[in-house]
Design a protein around this motif. Structure first.
Motif, PDB file in Angstrom:
ATOM      1  N   LYS A  72       0.840  -1.216   0.000  1.00 22.43           N
ATOM      2  CA  LYS A  72       0.000   0.000   0.000  1.00 22.43           C
ATOM      3  C   LYS A  72       0.867   1.255   0.000  1.00 22.43           C
ATOM      4  O   LYS A  72       0.568   2.228  -0.701  1.00 22.43           O
ATOM      5  N   MET A  73       1.952   1.255   0.766  1.00 23.99           N
ATOM      6  CA  MET A  73       2.847   2.411   0.787  1.00 23.99           C
ATOM      7  C   MET A  73       3.379   2.711  -0.609  1.00 23.99           C
ATOM      8  O   MET A  73       3.316   3.852  -1.087  1.00 23.99           O
ATOM      9  N   PHE A  74       3.885   1.686  -1.287  1.00 23.09           N
ATOM     10  CA  PHE A  74       4.448   1.911  -2.619  1.00 23.09           C
ATOM     11  C   PHE A  74       3.353   2.204  -3.641  1.00 23.09           C
ATOM     12  O   PHE A  74       3.574   2.970  -4.586  1.00 23.09           O
ATOM     13  N   HIS A  75       2.176   1.614  -3.459  1.00 22.67           N
ATOM     14  CA  HIS A  75       1.042   1.911  -4.345  1.00 22.67           C
ATOM     15  C   HIS A  75       0.695   3.392  -4.262  1.00 22.67           C
ATOM     16  O   HIS A  75       0.464   4.045  -5.296  1.00 22.67           O
ATOM     17  N   GLU A  76       0.673   3.925  -3.061  1.00 21.36           N
ATOM     18  CA  GLU A  76       0.382   5.351  -2.883  1.00 21.36           C
ATOM     19  C   GLU A  76       1.499   6.225  -3.431  1.00 21.36           C
ATOM     20  O   GLU A  76       1.272   7.399  -3.754  1.00 21.36           O
ATOM     21  N   MET A  77       2.702   5.666  -3.555  1.00 29.34           N
ATOM     22  CA  MET A  77       3.834   6.396  -4.128  1.00 29.34           C
ATOM     23  C   MET A  77       3.893   6.265  -5.645  1.00 29.34           C
ATOM     24  O   MET A  77       4.828   6.766  -6.280  1.00 29.34           O
ATOM     25  N   GLY A  78       2.900   5.577  -6.224  1.00 32.74           N
ATOM     26  CA  GLY A  78       2.801   5.520  -7.676  1.00 32.74           C
ATOM     27  C   GLY A  78       3.490   4.348  -8.335  1.00 32.74           C
ATOM     28  O   GLY A  78       3.712   4.363  -9.561  1.00 32.74           O
ATOM     29  N   PHE A  79       3.813   3.300  -7.577  1.00 33.31           N
ATOM     30  CA  PHE A  79       4.503   2.131  -8.117  1.00 33.31           C
ATOM     31  C   PHE A  79       3.513   1.022  -8.492  1.00 33.31           C
ATOM     32  O   PHE A  79       2.506   0.824  -7.808  1.00 33.31           O
ATOM     33  N   ASN A  80       3.856   0.274  -9.549  1.00 36.27           N
ATOM     34  CA  ASN A  80       3.341  -1.078  -9.679  1.00 36.27           C
ATOM     35  C   ASN A  80       4.030  -1.922  -8.617  1.00 36.27           C
ATOM     36  O   ASN A  80       5.148  -1.621  -8.201  1.00 36.27           O
ATOM     37  N   ALA A  81       3.396  -3.013  -8.197  1.00 33.45           N
ATOM     38  CA  ALA A  81       4.011  -3.884  -7.186  1.00 33.45           C
ATOM     39  C   ALA A  81       3.866  -5.342  -7.600  1.00 33.45           C
ATOM     40  O   ALA A  81       2.770  -5.783  -7.966  1.00 33.45           O
ATOM     41  N   LEU A  82       4.979  -6.072  -7.527  1.00 38.38           N
ATOM     42  CA  LEU A  82       4.965  -7.521  -7.718  1.00 38.38           C
ATOM     43  C   LEU A  82       5.375  -8.149  -6.397  1.00 38.38           C
ATOM     44  O   LEU A  82       6.445  -7.848  -5.858  1.00 38.38           O
ATOM     45  N   VAL A  83       4.519  -9.039  -5.870  1.00 38.75           N
ATOM     46  CA  VAL A  83       4.732  -9.593  -4.533  1.00 38.75           C
ATOM     47  C   VAL A  83       4.660 -11.114  -4.609  1.00 38.75           C
ATOM     48  O   VAL A  83       3.567 -11.692  -4.617  1.00 38.75           O
ATOM     49  N   PRO A  84       5.806 -11.805  -4.645  1.00 35.94           N
ATOM     50  CA  PRO A  84       5.779 -13.269  -4.739  1.00 35.94           C
ATOM     51  C   PRO A  84       5.588 -13.943  -3.378  1.00 35.94           C
ATOM     52  O   PRO A  84       5.872 -13.379  -2.322  1.00 35.94           O
ATOM     53  N   ASP A  85       5.106 -15.188  -3.438  1.00 34.77           N
ATOM     54  CA  ASP A  85       5.267 -16.147  -2.350  1.00 34.77           C
ATOM     55  C   ASP A  85       6.549 -16.917  -2.634  1.00 34.77           C
ATOM     56  O   ASP A  85       6.671 -17.538  -3.697  1.00 34.77           O
ATOM     57  N   ASP A  86       7.504 -16.895  -1.726  1.00 39.54           N
ATOM     58  CA  ASP A  86       8.747 -17.625  -1.935  1.00 39.54           C
ATOM     59  C   ASP A  86       8.518 -19.129  -1.846  1.00 39.54           C
ATOM     60  O   ASP A  86       7.492 -19.593  -1.347  1.00 39.54           O
ATOM     61  N   ARG A  87       9.492 -19.896  -2.290  1.00 36.14           N
ATOM     62  CA  ARG A  87       9.411 -21.357  -2.199  1.00 36.14           C
ATOM     63  C   ARG A  87       9.201 -21.777  -0.741  1.00 36.14           C
ATOM     64  O   ARG A  87       9.810 -21.231   0.160  1.00 36.14           O
ATOM     65  N   GLY A  88       8.313 -22.729  -0.549  1.00 34.13           N
ATOM     66  CA  GLY A  88       8.018 -23.196   0.800  1.00 34.13           C
ATOM     67  C   GLY A  88       7.086 -22.282   1.566  1.00 34.13           C
ATOM     68  O   GLY A  88       6.930 -22.432   2.779  1.00 34.13           O
ATOM     69  N   HIS A  89       6.450 -21.330   0.881  1.00 33.85           N
ATOM     70  CA  HIS A  89       5.557 -20.366   1.530  1.00 33.85           C
ATOM     71  C   HIS A  89       4.301 -20.159   0.685  1.00 33.85           C
ATOM     72  O   HIS A  89       4.349 -20.233  -0.545  1.00 33.85           O
ATOM     73  N   GLY A  90       3.208 -19.843   1.360  1.00 30.07           N
ATOM     74  CA  GLY A  90       1.989 -19.430   0.670  1.00 30.07           C
ATOM     75  C   GLY A  90       1.538 -20.415  -0.386  1.00 30.07           C
ATOM     76  O   GLY A  90       1.468 -21.617  -0.156  1.00 30.07           O
ATOM     77  N   GLU A  91       1.254 -19.916  -1.582  1.00 30.42           N
ATOM     78  CA  GLU A  91       0.759 -20.750  -2.673  1.00 30.42           C
ATOM     79  C   GLU A  91       1.880 -21.338  -3.520  1.00 30.42           C
ATOM     80  O   GLU A  91       1.600 -22.096  -4.459  1.00 30.42           O
ATOM     81  N   SER A  92       3.114 -20.999  -3.228  1.00 26.20           N
ATOM     82  CA  SER A  92       4.229 -21.542  -3.996  1.00 26.20           C
ATOM     83  C   SER A  92       4.581 -22.941  -3.505  1.00 26.20           C
ATOM     84  O   SER A  92       4.265 -23.325  -2.380  1.00 26.20           O
ATOM     85  N   SER A  93       5.240 -23.702  -4.357  1.00 23.85           N
ATOM     86  CA  SER A  93       5.583 -25.082  -4.032  1.00 23.85           C
ATOM     87  C   SER A  93       6.831 -25.111  -3.154  1.00 23.85           C
ATOM     88  O   SER A  93       7.459 -24.091  -2.876  1.00 23.85           O
ATOM     89  N   GLY A  94       7.195 -26.323  -2.750  1.00 23.39           N
ATOM     90  CA  GLY A  94       8.414 -26.505  -1.964  1.00 23.39           C
ATOM     91  C   GLY A  94       8.108 -26.969  -0.560  1.00 23.39           C
ATOM     92  O   GLY A  94       7.256 -26.389   0.125  1.00 23.39           O
ATOM     93  N   ASN A  95       8.809 -27.995  -0.132  1.00 17.49           N
ATOM     94  CA  ASN A  95       8.614 -28.535   1.212  1.00 17.49           C
ATOM     95  C   ASN A  95       9.515 -27.888   2.249  1.00 17.49           C
ATOM     96  O   ASN A  95       9.329 -28.106   3.448  1.00 17.49           O
ATOM     97  N   TYR A  96      10.501 -27.110   1.776  1.00 15.55           N
ATOM     98  CA  TYR A  96      11.484 -26.536   2.692  1.00 15.55           C
ATOM     99  C   TYR A  96      11.732 -25.068   2.368  1.00 15.55           C
ATOM    100  O   TYR A  96      11.631 -24.636   1.225  1.00 15.55           O
ATOM    101  N   ILE A  97      12.074 -24.321   3.399  1.00 22.80           N
ATOM    102  CA  ILE A  97      12.439 -22.913   3.282  1.00 22.80           C
ATOM    103  C   ILE A  97      13.933 -22.839   2.983  1.00 22.80           C
ATOM    104  O   ILE A  97      14.734 -23.512   3.633  1.00 22.80           O
ATOM    105  N   ASN A  98      14.323 -22.030   1.997  1.00 18.48           N
ATOM    106  CA  ASN A  98      15.738 -21.956   1.616  1.00 18.48           C
ATOM    107  C   ASN A  98      16.408 -20.648   2.023  1.00 18.48           C
ATOM    108  O   ASN A  98      17.536 -20.378   1.637  1.00 18.48           O
ATOM    109  N   PHE A  99      15.698 -19.838   2.795  1.00 11.55           N
ATOM    110  CA  PHE A  99      16.249 -18.605   3.379  1.00 11.55           C
ATOM    111  C   PHE A  99      16.801 -17.639   2.329  1.00 11.55           C
ATOM    112  O   PHE A  99      17.755 -16.912   2.575  1.00 11.55           O
ATOM    113  N   GLY A 100      16.163 -17.645   1.159  1.00 12.73           N
ATOM    114  CA  GLY A 100      16.491 -16.665   0.132  1.00 12.73           C
ATOM    115  C   GLY A 100      17.536 -17.094  -0.870  1.00 12.73           C
ATOM    116  O   GLY A 100      17.690 -16.443  -1.910  1.00 12.73           O
TER     117      GLY A 100
END
Length: 315
Positions: free
Chosen positions: A115-143
């Protein structure tokens, strides 16, 4: 770059138990599962940030009501599918921010920053990382593996918005470290600047710190065993996952933000990351903020500081 990970199958580990006790190995394996295995819920936030709950859910409601598109990487590979939300700016723009979420979070948990960046006039792309949310993966890889997915996300933004895109990379906590690790890769010229909020210096240093602070365990033999298990399951050791090593190769302007009272990712890591960086850089320590609290502690000051950085380096 296309990153494909084979389905994780935990086979008997080839780690000689003659060097360590079976008890040490068992403790290390349980710690690995606790820290690295995905969970399909967002854990409760810290006590210090509970007071922001109403505001947080207002931001989430705003994000859910705002027009968005669902983007996917590796759609035909169930083991490697990665999902993101793309939220276009109110008015057409070439400015896009790619936002990386924190440990055991998801794209929804970044609603306040969206919302902050939206109000600043940006498009925003927000992924779910592997092992999180709707993305696949059984393990977190810490980036560490996620950083390669973000290179693909960057190219998707350029394809969608245009070759004259201006891209900002932004992340908080694990997301901050992910941005820092992306910085060491070969980035297209459309990536203009980066902002990393409370990212760790390396996962080895972070794990060693938490072993002592939260679990009262020694670094040895636990950390080497966890690293060995991780190499067996995910294909890399904890020594590979280093923000400082990647930042040493960075040539983009970067703003580091860190809470002065952060006891989860200690503030000394912000200084380590800052010292490792040779490109144009700024460091803002929010004196009384705890981990990932800098925005919530004073949203107006946070936005002002981000705006000032962008006015200098994002043109």
């Amino acid at each position: 770059m296309n990153l494909l990970i084979k389905r994780s199958v935990v086979k008997p580990l080839l780690i000689p138990l003659t060097a360590v006790t079976a008890g040490s190995f068992l403790v290390s394996y349980r710690l690995f599962k606790y820290a690295f295995e995905r969970v399909d819920h967002v854990p409760p936030t810290s006590k210090e940030k509970q007071k922001y709950a109403d505001d947080y859910y207002d931001y989430v409601a705003w994000m859910k009501q705002t027009a968005s598109q669902t983007w996917t990487l590796n759609a035909n590979s169930p083991e490697n599918k990665v999902v993101a939300s793309y939220i276009p700016a109110t008015r057409p723009t070439k400015k896009t921010v790619i936002i990386a979420h924190g440990y055991k979070g998801n794209r929804e948990t970044m609603a306040n920053y969206v919302k902050m960046f939206h109000e600043m006039g940006f498009n925003a792309l927000v992924p779910d990382d592997r092992g999180h949310g709707e993305s696949s993966g059984n393990y977190i890889n810490f980036g560490w593996l996620d950083r390669l997915d973000y290179l693909q996300w960057i190219n998707r933004v350029i394809d969608h918005v245009g070759k004259d895109s201006d891209i900002l990379l932004f992340g908080v906590s694990m997301g901050g470290a992910t941005v820092e690790m992306i910085s060491g890769e070969t980035l297209p010229p459309q990536v203009k600047a980066l902002i990393a909020d409370c990212g760790y210096a390396s996962i080895r240093e972070e794990l060693t710190y938490l072993l002592k602070q939260q679990f009262h365990l020694p670094e040895y033999p636990v950390e080497p065993l966890v690293s060995g298990i991780n190499r067996h399951v995910l294909g890399f050791s904890l020594d590979d996952v280093s923000s400082t090593k990647q930042l040493a190769k960075n040539n983009r302007p970067i703003l580091f933000i860190h809470g002065g009272r952060d006891t989860y990712v200690p503030v000394k890591m912000a200084y380590e990351n800052y010292r490792a960086t040779k490109s144009p850089k700024q460091l803002w320590i929010v004196k009384n903020a705890t981990h990932a609290e800098s925005f919530w502690y004073n949203p107006t000051a946070y936005r002002k500081r981000v705006t000032a950085f962008l006015e200098t380096y994002f043109k």
